[in-house]
Each structure stands twice: as C-alpha cells, then as structure tokens.
Write a protein that holds these residues in place. Structure first.
Motif, PDB file in Angstrom:
ATOM      1  N   MET A   1       0.832  -1.172   0.000  1.00  0.00           N
ATOM      2  CA  MET A   1       0.000   0.000   0.000  1.00  0.00           C
ATOM      3  C   MET A   1       0.880   1.240   0.000  1.00  0.00           C
ATOM      4  O   MET A   1       1.664   1.449   0.897  1.00  0.00           O
ATOM      5  N   SER A   2       0.734   2.030  -1.055  1.00  0.00           N
ATOM      6  CA  SER A   2       1.601   3.183  -1.192  1.00  0.00           C
ATOM      7  C   SER A   2       0.779   4.417  -1.548  1.00  0.00           C
ATOM      8  O   SER A   2      -0.173   4.346  -2.311  1.00  0.00           O
ATOM      9  N   ILE A   3       1.198   5.542  -0.994  1.00  0.00           N
ATOM     10  CA  ILE A   3       0.541   6.825  -1.203  1.00  0.00           C
ATOM     11  C   ILE A   3       1.510   7.750  -1.926  1.00  0.00           C
ATOM     12  O   ILE A   3       2.687   7.832  -1.575  1.00  0.00           O
ATOM     13  N   ALA A  45       6.858  12.423  -3.039  1.00  0.00           N
ATOM     14  CA  ALA A  45       7.317  11.289  -2.238  1.00  0.00           C
ATOM     15  C   ALA A  45       6.297  10.167  -2.305  1.00  0.00           C
ATOM     16  O   ALA A  45       5.179  10.352  -2.788  1.00  0.00           O
ATOM     17  N   PHE A  46       6.706   9.011  -1.794  1.00  0.00           N
ATOM     18  CA  PHE A  46       5.815   7.865  -1.647  1.00  0.00           C
ATOM     19  C   PHE A  46       5.885   7.417  -0.200  1.00  0.00           C
ATOM     20  O   PHE A  46       6.970   7.307   0.370  1.00  0.00           O
ATOM     21  N   ALA A  77      -0.893   5.800  -4.895  1.00  0.00           N
ATOM     22  CA  ALA A  77       0.146   5.751  -5.916  1.00  0.00           C
ATOM     23  C   ALA A  77      -0.291   4.811  -7.029  1.00  0.00           C
ATOM     24  O   ALA A  77      -0.883   3.767  -6.775  1.00  0.00           O
ATOM     25  N   LYS A  78       0.014   5.203  -8.254  1.00  0.00           N
ATOM     26  CA  LYS A  78      -0.294   4.372  -9.406  1.00  0.00           C
ATOM     27  C   LYS A  78       0.929   3.531  -9.728  1.00  0.00           C
ATOM     28  O   LYS A  78       2.055   3.968  -9.501  1.00  0.00           O
ATOM     29  N   PRO A  79       0.725   2.352 -10.289  1.00  0.00           N
ATOM     30  CA  PRO A  79       1.881   1.527 -10.666  1.00  0.00           C
ATOM     31  C   PRO A  79       2.765   2.270 -11.661  1.00  0.00           C
ATOM     32  O   PRO A  79       2.272   2.989 -12.523  1.00  0.00           O
ATOM     33  N   ARG A  80       4.054   2.085 -11.531  1.00  0.00           N
ATOM     34  CA  ARG A  80       5.015   2.745 -12.408  1.00  0.00           C
ATOM     35  C   ARG A  80       4.919   2.165 -13.811  1.00  0.00           C
ATOM     36  O   ARG A  80       4.896   0.950 -13.989  1.00  0.00           O
TER      37      ARG A  80
END
Length: 104
Positions: A1-3, A45-46, A77-80
């Motif tokens: 889980m990333s923001i 940032a993430f 955050a969206k996948p890179r």
C-alpha cells in the motif's frame, strides 16, 4: 500500500513526512526521490502505510492540506509505467516528421 504525496517543499525530509503520516497509522517506508544531478528532492514522495484503512484516512485528511507553505496533493500511488517503451514508433523525438532533408 503506497501513497503518492506531491507538491512538497524542497526542504521536506523523509523524517518530516513520517511524522505527519504516523498520525494516521503505521508508516512502513517513506521514499523521497532526489534529482540525480543535484541531489535535491524532486518535490514528491511515496509513503507506505500499514493498512488500507490507514492509507485512506491519511489521504482523506491530507489531500489539499497546507503544509510548509504548499497545498499537498495526496492520493493512491499508481503503478510505475514501463519507461523503456518509446511509444513513438521509433521516431526518436522528431514528432513523426520525416527525417529527410531537402537540400535544393
């Protein structure tokens, strides 16, 4: 889980972000990307949170909030994307124009 956290002041540190986000739950990791040439933060940032509920609470509370003179942009955050694909069909920056020159 990333923001994803955007519109950050260049003076922000990973520790600063961790302090803000820990009000909403367990902070796993904070990534503050820097410019390769200057070493300065890039303004985003993430932040990884412990649970999805903590992530949601942080996003709802902090998106649009003013911090260090800036209005934060906070969302999931969206996948890179794969940066290796050119997507331009091999035109290499000439916007689809012919690379032939007319010397007449």
């Amino acid at each position: 889980m990333s923001i994803y956290v955007g519109n950050l002041s260049y003076e922000v540190t990973a520790e600063d972000l961790g302090e803000i986000f820990k009000e909403y739950g367990t902070v796993g990791r904070v990534q503050l990307p820097t410019d390769r040439e200057t070493g300065r933060p890039r303004g985003f940032a993430f932040v990884e949170m412990g649970t999805e509920a903590e992530e949601t609470a942080a996003i709802e509370a902090l998106d649009g909030a003013e911090w260090m003179g800036r209005d934060l942009k906070v969302n999931k955050a969206k996948p890179r994307e794969d940066r290796r694909s050119s997507g331009g069909g091999g035109n290499w920056g000439n916007s689809g124009r012919s690379s032939r020159r007319n010397y007449n």
